[in-house]
Design a protein around this motif. Structure first.
Motif, mmCIF file in Angstrom:
data_model
loop_
_atom_site.group_PDB
_atom_site.id
_atom_site.type_symbol
_atom_site.label_atom_id
_atom_site.label_comp_id
_atom_site.label_asym_id
_atom_site.label_seq_id
_atom_site.Cartn_x
_atom_site.Cartn_y
_atom_site.Cartn_z
ATOM 1 N N GLU A 115 8.731 4.548 12.325
ATOM 2 C CA GLU A 115 9.533 5.777 12.268
ATOM 3 C C GLU A 115 8.774 6.900 11.567
ATOM 4 O OE1 GLU A 115 13.726 7.550 10.512
ATOM 5 O OE2 GLU A 115 13.428 5.396 10.515
ATOM 6 N N ALA A 116 8.888 8.086 12.108
ATOM 7 C CA ALA A 116 8.302 9.310 11.546
ATOM 8 C C ALA A 116 6.775 9.272 11.492
ATOM 9 C CB ALA A 116 8.894 9.628 10.180
ATOM 10 N N CYS A 117 6.157 8.503 12.377
ATOM 11 C CA CYS A 117 4.699 8.568 12.547
ATOM 12 C C CYS A 117 4.464 9.728 13.512
ATOM 13 C CB CYS A 117 4.161 7.244 13.092
ATOM 14 S SG CYS A 117 4.241 5.890 11.913
ATOM 15 N N CYS A 120 3.892 7.357 8.262
ATOM 16 C CA CYS A 120 2.426 7.457 8.258
ATOM 17 C C CYS A 120 2.088 8.607 9.210
ATOM 18 C CB CYS A 120 1.785 6.138 8.690
ATOM 19 S SG CYS A 120 1.967 4.827 7.479
ATOM 20 N N GLN A 121 2.145 9.805 8.703
ATOM 21 C CA GLN A 121 2.098 11.023 9.509
ATOM 22 C C GLN A 121 0.772 11.271 10.216
ATOM 23 O OE1 GLN A 121 3.258 14.041 6.731
ATOM 24 N NE2 GLN A 121 5.294 13.181 6.456
ATOM 25 N N SER A 122 -0.308 10.671 9.774
ATOM 26 C CA SER A 122 -1.622 10.880 10.399
ATOM 27 C C SER A 122 -2.019 9.756 11.347
ATOM 28 C CB SER A 122 -2.692 11.034 9.321
ATOM 29 O OG SER A 122 -2.428 12.167 8.518
ATOM 30 N N GLU A 169 4.219 2.200 3.871
ATOM 31 C CA GLU A 169 5.123 3.344 3.894
ATOM 32 C C GLU A 169 4.487 4.584 3.283
ATOM 33 O OE1 GLU A 169 9.461 4.877 2.226
ATOM 34 O OE2 GLU A 169 8.690 2.956 1.543
ATOM 35 N N ALA A 170 4.601 5.697 3.988
ATOM 36 C CA ALA A 170 4.166 7.011 3.515
ATOM 37 C C ALA A 170 2.684 7.067 3.143
ATOM 38 C CB ALA A 170 5.042 7.491 2.364
ATOM 39 N N CYS A 171 1.868 6.294 3.823
ATOM 40 C CA CYS A 171 0.414 6.432 3.678
ATOM 41 C C CYS A 171 0.040 7.590 4.604
ATOM 42 C CB CYS A 171 -0.299 5.142 4.064
ATOM 43 S SG CYS A 171 -0.027 3.790 2.909
ATOM 44 N N ILE A 172 0.243 8.800 4.116
ATOM 45 C CA ILE A 172 0.169 9.980 4.983
ATOM 46 C C ILE A 172 -1.245 10.309 5.456
ATOM 47 C CG2 ILE A 172 2.323 10.982 4.121
ATOM 48 C CD1 ILE A 172 0.601 12.914 2.442
ATOM 49 N N PHE A 181 0.825 -1.208 0.000
ATOM 50 C CA PHE A 181 0.000 0.000 0.000
ATOM 51 C C PHE A 181 0.861 1.261 0.000
ATOM 52 C CE2 PHE A 181 -2.808 -3.249 1.643
ATOM 53 C CZ PHE A 181 -4.034 -2.939 1.087
ATOM 54 N N GLN A 182 2.124 1.121 -0.247
ATOM 55 C CA GLN A 182 3.085 2.218 -0.183
ATOM 56 C C GLN A 182 2.590 3.445 -0.946
ATOM 57 O OE1 GLN A 182 6.777 1.516 -2.356
ATOM 58 N NE2 GLN A 182 7.933 2.189 -0.571
ATOM 59 N N TYR A 183 2.622 4.594 -0.286
ATOM 60 C CA TYR A 183 2.253 5.900 -0.848
ATOM 61 C C TYR A 183 0.789 6.009 -1.280
ATOM 62 C CZ TYR A 183 7.263 6.746 -0.875
ATOM 63 O OH TYR A 183 8.569 6.891 -0.505
#
Length: 170
Positions: free
Chosen positions: A95-97, A74-76, A49-52, A26-28
Motif C-alpha cells: 500500500e502507498a508504494c 515505500c514511496q521510491s 514500512e516507510a523505507c521511503i 527495517f521500519q523507517y
C-alpha cells in the motif's frame, strides 16, 4: 542501517540460518536497496514500512510469504519481482508504494490480503500468471480466477473502464 546504504542480510547468524525478516525490522530506515538471502522464507509484518528511499528489493525463491504492510509506504520502490515460491501476500503489503508501476504475480500466489496494492498511484499493470489457480488479470486489472470479483483496479491506470459482464462483485 545508515541512510543511503544497501542492506545485505546474512544467510547465517551465530551458526543458525536466517529464515525470517522480523516485524518492523527495517521500519523507517534510510536503506535504498536490500538483498535477502536464500534462507529467508518469511518477510514479517511492516518489515520495511516507510523505507521511503528503498528502490530495489530482491526476493529470493525461498520466500513463501510477504507479511501485512511489509513494504507499505515505500514511496521510491519502482518494481518488485515476486518469486514463484510466494504463496501469500498480506494485507496492505505494498500500500502507498507510489512509484510502483507494475506487479507480476506468479502462479504460486493463492492468497492476497485486503488493499495489498491500494494507493499505488503509479501502478498501471497487475499481471497474473495464466496458471494461477486463484487469481487472474485482464488489461492490467486484478480479478479472482473466474473474473467474477474485481479485486484491484491499478491506481495509476487512467481513462475510462468498462467492467466486464462476468463481474458480480467489486
Amino acid at each position: 542501517t545508515a541512510a543511503g546504504l544497501n542492506a545485505v542480510i546474512p544467510a547465517m547468524t551465530n551458526g543458525y540460518p536466517v529464515t525470517s525478516i522480523g516485524v518492523n525490522a527495517f521500519q523507517y530506515s534510510g536503506i535504498t536497496n536490500v538483498t535477502i538471502p536464500n534462507s529467508v522464507t518469511n518477510i514479517g509484518d511492516y518489515a520495511f514500512e516507510a523505507c521511503i528511499s528503498l528502490t530495489s528489493v530482491t526476493l529470493p525463491n525461498s520466500v513463501t510469504s510477504i507479511g501485512g504492510g511489509a513494504f507499505i509506504n515505500c514511496q521510491s520502490l519502482t518494481s518488485v519481482t515476486i518469486p514463484n515460491s510466494v504463496t501469500s501476500i498480506g494485507n496492505y503489503a505494498f500500500e502507498a508504494c507510489t512509484s510502483l508501476t507494475s506487479v507480476n504475480l506468479p502462479n504460486s500466489v493463492t492468497s492476497i490480503g485486503t488493499e495489498a496494492f491500494a494507493e499505488c498511484t503509479s501502478l498501471t499493470n497487475i499481471t497474473v500468471d495464466a496458471a494461477n489457480p486463484a487469481y487472474s488479470s485482464m488489461n492490467g486489472v486484478l480479478f479472482d480466477k473466474a473474473q467474477a470479483t474485481l479485486l484491484q483496479f491499478p491506481g495509476g491506470l487512467g481513462g475510462s473502464y468498462t467492467i466486464p459482464n462476468s463481474v458480480t462483485s467489486i
